[in-house]
Design a protein around this motif. Structure first.
Motif, short mmCIF file in Angstrom:
data_model
loop_
_atom_site.label_atom_id
_atom_site.label_comp_id
_atom_site.label_asym_id
_atom_site.label_seq_id
_atom_site.Cartn_x
_atom_site.Cartn_y
_atom_site.Cartn_z
N TRP A 58 70.75 74.60 68.88
CA TRP A 58 70.18 74.45 68.17
C TRP A 58 69.73 75.57 67.47
O TRP A 58 67.60 74.81 67.95
N ALA A 132 69.21 64.46 65.52
CA ALA A 132 70.60 63.85 64.67
C ALA A 132 70.33 63.23 63.11
O ALA A 132 70.72 63.69 61.93
N LEU A 137 72.81 64.60 60.80
CA LEU A 137 74.32 64.41 61.74
C LEU A 137 74.05 63.72 62.86
O LEU A 137 73.75 62.89 62.73
N THR A 138 75.56 63.80 64.16
CA THR A 138 75.51 62.55 64.16
C THR A 138 75.42 63.29 65.90
O THR A 138 75.74 64.58 65.84
N GLU A 140 76.43 62.84 68.68
CA GLU A 140 78.05 63.72 69.00
C GLU A 140 77.43 65.28 68.67
O GLU A 140 78.17 65.79 69.50
N THR A 141 77.77 64.91 67.71
CA THR A 141 77.64 66.62 67.27
C THR A 141 76.33 67.70 67.08
O THR A 141 76.82 68.86 68.05
N PRO A 144 77.57 67.43 72.61
CA PRO A 144 78.41 66.90 73.13
C PRO A 144 79.16 65.88 74.31
O PRO A 144 79.99 65.04 73.74
#
Length: 149
Positions: A58, A132, A137-138, A140-141, A144
């Motif tokens: 990111w 997150a 976002l979650t 997990e996003t 991972p």
């Protein structure tokens, strides 16, 4: 009586040891050894490692400030703690030209962990959760591998 050896003049610097060889000595460990780093510095390094790991995926995280504070603050004067759990981290959205901030609270994280590896894992989880939340976002996003032991 003649004195063949003149008395030694004091040097320009501070005297490090007394005449018996005792007194101040060098540091216990050189600066590059982990023993020389304080707990706060070691914790900040864990946060930085986690942020660098996430920035590869990111790149927009370069615009976010990551801070380490000792403990969470109460928002207002006279406000008391409630029965909820003490937060491990928090976020401050960007406003008025100031970048968004992710805050990690060092003492609550340290109290919940026993060793360096466990602390590093919890720090990464907290950083992922806060990023997150900030990005909407979650976890997990964002990472991972979030939640894997």
């Amino acid at each position: 009586m003649d004195n063949p050896v003149p008395p030694r003049a004091a040097g320009p610097g501070p005297r490090r040891r007394d005449r018996h060889g005792r007194g101040m000595r060098g540091p216990i460990a050189p600066p590059q050894v982990p023993l020389a780093a304080s707990r706060a510095e070691a914790f900040a390094d864990l946060v930085q490692d986690s942020v660098e790991r996430l920035e590869r995926r990111w790149p927009q995280l370069a615009d976010i400030d990551f801070l380490v504070l000792e403990v969470p603050r109460l928002d207002g004067p006279g406000e008391a703690w409630n029965d909820e759990a003490v937060p491990l981290g928090g976020t401050v959205p960007s406003r008025e030209g100031r970048p968004a901030r992710v805050i990690i609270y060092r003492r609550p994280v340290e109290i919940r962990t026993k060793g360096r590896d466990e602390r590093a894992a919890l720090v990464h989880e907290v950083v992922v959760e806060q990023v997150a939340e900030l990005l909407g976002l979650t976890p997990e996003t964002v990472d991972p591998r979030y939640g894997e032991d």
